[in-house]
Design a protein around this motif. Sequence first.
Motif, PDB file in Angstrom:
ATOM      1  N   ALA A 152       0.826  -1.211   0.000  1.00 33.65           N
ATOM      2  CA  ALA A 152       0.000   0.000   0.000  1.00 33.65           C
ATOM      3  C   ALA A 152       0.859   1.260   0.000  1.00 33.65           C
ATOM      4  O   ALA A 152       0.493   2.269  -0.611  1.00 33.65           O
ATOM      5  N   VAL A 153       1.996   1.202   0.659  1.00 33.18           N
ATOM      6  CA  VAL A 153       2.870   2.376   0.748  1.00 33.18           C
ATOM      7  C   VAL A 153       3.365   2.794  -0.636  1.00 33.18           C
ATOM      8  O   VAL A 153       3.524   3.984  -0.921  1.00 33.18           O
ATOM      9  N   THR A 154       3.599   1.810  -1.510  1.00 37.73           N
ATOM     10  CA  THR A 154       4.152   2.123  -2.824  1.00 37.73           C
ATOM     11  C   THR A 154       3.068   2.301  -3.884  1.00 37.73           C
ATOM     12  O   THR A 154       3.390   2.639  -5.022  1.00 37.73           O
ATOM     13  N   LEU A 155       1.815   2.073  -3.533  1.00 41.32           N
ATOM     14  CA  LEU A 155       0.745   2.190  -4.519  1.00 41.32           C
ATOM     15  C   LEU A 155      -0.144   3.413  -4.324  1.00 41.32           C
ATOM     16  O   LEU A 155      -0.734   3.908  -5.277  1.00 41.32           O
ATOM     17  N   VAL A 156      -0.261   3.902  -3.100  1.00 39.56           N
ATOM     18  CA  VAL A 156      -1.192   5.005  -2.843  1.00 39.56           C
ATOM     19  C   VAL A 156      -0.581   6.384  -3.130  1.00 39.56           C
ATOM     20  O   VAL A 156      -1.193   7.178  -3.857  1.00 39.56           O
ATOM     21  N   PRO A 157       0.591   6.724  -2.591  1.00 38.37           N
ATOM     22  CA  PRO A 157       1.162   8.051  -2.901  1.00 38.37           C
ATOM     23  C   PRO A 157       1.381   8.221  -4.410  1.00 38.37           C
ATOM     24  O   PRO A 157       1.681   7.248  -5.118  1.00 38.37           O
ATOM     25  N   ASP A 158       1.274   9.443  -4.892  1.00 39.06           N
ATOM     26  CA  ASP A 158       1.321   9.690  -6.337  1.00 39.06           C
ATOM     27  C   ASP A 158       2.740   9.770  -6.885  1.00 39.06           C
ATOM     28  O   ASP A 158       2.933   9.743  -8.101  1.00 39.06           O
ATOM     29  N   VAL A 159       3.726   9.895  -6.004  1.00 38.97           N
ATOM     30  CA  VAL A 159       5.129   9.971  -6.431  1.00 38.97           C
ATOM     31  C   VAL A 159       5.923   8.902  -5.689  1.00 38.97           C
ATOM     32  O   VAL A 159       5.870   8.829  -4.457  1.00 38.97           O
ATOM     33  N   HIS A 160       6.649   8.084  -6.424  1.00 40.82           N
ATOM     34  CA  HIS A 160       7.473   7.029  -5.831  1.00 40.82           C
ATOM     35  C   HIS A 160       8.936   7.293  -6.181  1.00 40.82           C
ATOM     36  O   HIS A 160       9.301   7.366  -7.352  1.00 40.82           O
ATOM     37  N   VAL A 161       9.752   7.470  -5.143  1.00 37.67           N
ATOM     38  CA  VAL A 161      11.200   7.593  -5.319  1.00 37.67           C
ATOM     39  C   VAL A 161      11.808   6.255  -4.905  1.00 37.67           C
ATOM     40  O   VAL A 161      11.746   5.876  -3.737  1.00 37.67           O
ATOM     41  N   CYS A 162      12.363   5.523  -5.858  1.00 35.84           N
ATOM     42  CA  CYS A 162      12.859   4.170  -5.605  1.00 35.84           C
ATOM     43  C   CYS A 162      14.371   4.116  -5.825  1.00 35.84           C
ATOM     44  O   CYS A 162      14.860   4.478  -6.896  1.00 35.84           O
ATOM     45  N   VAL A 163      15.086   3.649  -4.807  1.00 36.57           N
ATOM     46  CA  VAL A 163      16.541   3.553  -4.897  1.00 36.57           C
ATOM     47  C   VAL A 163      16.929   2.141  -5.338  1.00 36.57           C
ATOM     48  O   VAL A 163      16.514   1.148  -4.728  1.00 36.57           O
ATOM     49  N   VAL A 164      17.693   2.063  -6.412  1.00 28.81           N
ATOM     50  CA  VAL A 164      18.165   0.784  -6.962  1.00 28.81           C
ATOM     51  C   VAL A 164      19.691   0.758  -6.882  1.00 28.81           C
ATOM     52  O   VAL A 164      20.348   1.605  -7.478  1.00 28.81           O
ATOM     53  N   ARG A 165      20.231  -0.186  -6.141  1.00 23.82           N
ATOM     54  CA  ARG A 165      21.690  -0.311  -6.089  1.00 23.82           C
ATOM     55  C   ARG A 165      22.176  -1.014  -7.354  1.00 23.82           C
ATOM     56  O   ARG A 165      21.520  -1.910  -7.884  1.00 23.82           O
ATOM     57  N   ARG A 166      23.352  -0.605  -7.818  1.00 25.62           N
ATOM     58  CA  ARG A 166      23.899  -1.192  -9.048  1.00 25.62           C
ATOM     59  C   ARG A 166      24.026  -2.707  -8.945  1.00 25.62           C
ATOM     60  O   ARG A 166      23.777  -3.432  -9.918  1.00 25.62           O
ATOM     61  N   ASP A 167      24.415  -3.207  -7.770  1.00 22.10           N
ATOM     62  CA  ASP A 167      24.616  -4.647  -7.631  1.00 22.10           C
ATOM     63  C   ASP A 167      23.300  -5.418  -7.567  1.00 22.10           C
ATOM     64  O   ASP A 167      23.293  -6.635  -7.387  1.00 22.10           O
ATOM     65  N   GLN A 168      22.175  -4.715  -7.713  1.00 18.91           N
ATOM     66  CA  GLN A 168      20.869  -5.374  -7.766  1.00 18.91           C
ATOM     67  C   GLN A 168      20.339  -5.465  -9.191  1.00 18.91           C
ATOM     68  O   GLN A 168      19.231  -5.951  -9.392  1.00 18.91           O
ATOM     69  N   VAL A 169      21.117  -4.999 -10.161  1.00 21.80           N
ATOM     70  CA  VAL A 169      20.650  -4.971 -11.554  1.00 21.80           C
ATOM     71  C   VAL A 169      21.136  -6.222 -12.287  1.00 21.80           C
ATOM     72  O   VAL A 169      22.331  -6.428 -12.470  1.00 21.80           O
ATOM     73  N   VAL A 170      20.183  -7.070 -12.706  1.00 23.71           N
ATOM     74  CA  VAL A 170      20.498  -8.252 -13.512  1.00 23.71           C
ATOM     75  C   VAL A 170      19.978  -8.012 -14.925  1.00 23.71           C
ATOM     76  O   VAL A 170      19.180  -7.102 -15.154  1.00 23.71           O
ATOM     77  N   GLU A 171      20.406  -8.844 -15.862  1.00 19.50           N
ATOM     78  CA  GLU A 171      19.995  -8.595 -17.255  1.00 19.50           C
ATOM     79  C   GLU A 171      18.644  -9.218 -17.597  1.00 19.50           C
ATOM     80  O   GLU A 171      17.803  -8.582 -18.228  1.00 19.50           O
ATOM     81  N   THR A 172      18.414 -10.464 -17.170  1.00 22.44           N
ATOM     82  CA  THR A 172      17.237 -11.188 -17.659  1.00 22.44           C
ATOM     83  C   THR A 172      16.233 -11.484 -16.541  1.00 22.44           C
ATOM     84  O   THR A 172      16.574 -11.478 -15.356  1.00 22.44           O
ATOM     85  N   VAL A 173      15.014 -11.792 -16.961  1.00 26.62           N
ATOM     86  CA  VAL A 173      13.955 -12.140 -15.998  1.00 26.62           C
ATOM     87  C   VAL A 173      14.320 -13.390 -15.195  1.00 26.62           C
ATOM     88  O   VAL A 173      14.148 -13.404 -13.967  1.00 26.62           O
ATOM     89  N   PRO A 174      14.823 -14.478 -15.837  1.00 26.73           N
ATOM     90  CA  PRO A 174      15.183 -15.649 -15.037  1.00 26.73           C
ATOM     91  C   PRO A 174      16.212 -15.333 -13.948  1.00 26.73           C
ATOM     92  O   PRO A 174      16.153 -15.906 -12.854  1.00 26.73           O
TER      93      PRO A 174
END
Length: 220
Positions: A152-174
């Motif tokens: 609910a916290v990420t769906l109700v407010p109209d602006v979402h600021v999301c922090v993504v660390r580089r080491d969390q970025v993968v290339e594919t869905v699997p």
Amino acid sequence: MSAREEIMGRVRAALSDVTAGGGPVTTVEREYRTSGPLAVGSEGAVEMLVDRLVDYRATVHHASDDAAVAQVVAEIVAGLPGARSVVVPAGLERSWLSALPETVAVLEDSREEPMTALELDEVDAVVTASRVSVADTGTIVLDGEPDQGRRAVTLVPDVHVCVVRRDQVVETVPEGVAVLAEHPDRPQTWISGPSATSDIELSRVEGVHGPRTLHVVIAG
């Protein structure tokens, strides 16, 4: 263990070696690729993610460390007309909020003390972390941990600021699914840009099922 967990455990155990039709489980050959040439957190993976996010109309920022993340978060909030408050999950890295002006109230939400939907609707933005991001599809996934909060916290407010660390970025869905499979019991929210739909006469309408504005801060 709760009654729900006990019941679901028995169901999973009963179905572990049979199909829905009652037959034995057979091994399915899966020929799709399970990984890509881009390493986790590599420059190429991050560039691909940014390209997809921009295509989805998200706004992407870059920050080298936690201090830079704090500065970016403060600049984003300062750019919101009349911003007076942000909500954050209880486990969010607090240094990311250190540059916010004193005039902006930081409200904390947790499963133990959840804010109501009406209260969440009054805040100007939500700031969260994330679990994993898939560059190939431009998808960010949250799994409800304390630094990401309730859905609910990420769906109700109209602006979402999301922090993504580089080491969390993968290339594919699997690759992303493999990360999420480490904790299959966590609720997941998959985000590909701001909330939008094109169901209405093929015209893009934003903000139907969640925030109309998504800011992604690539950290590291």
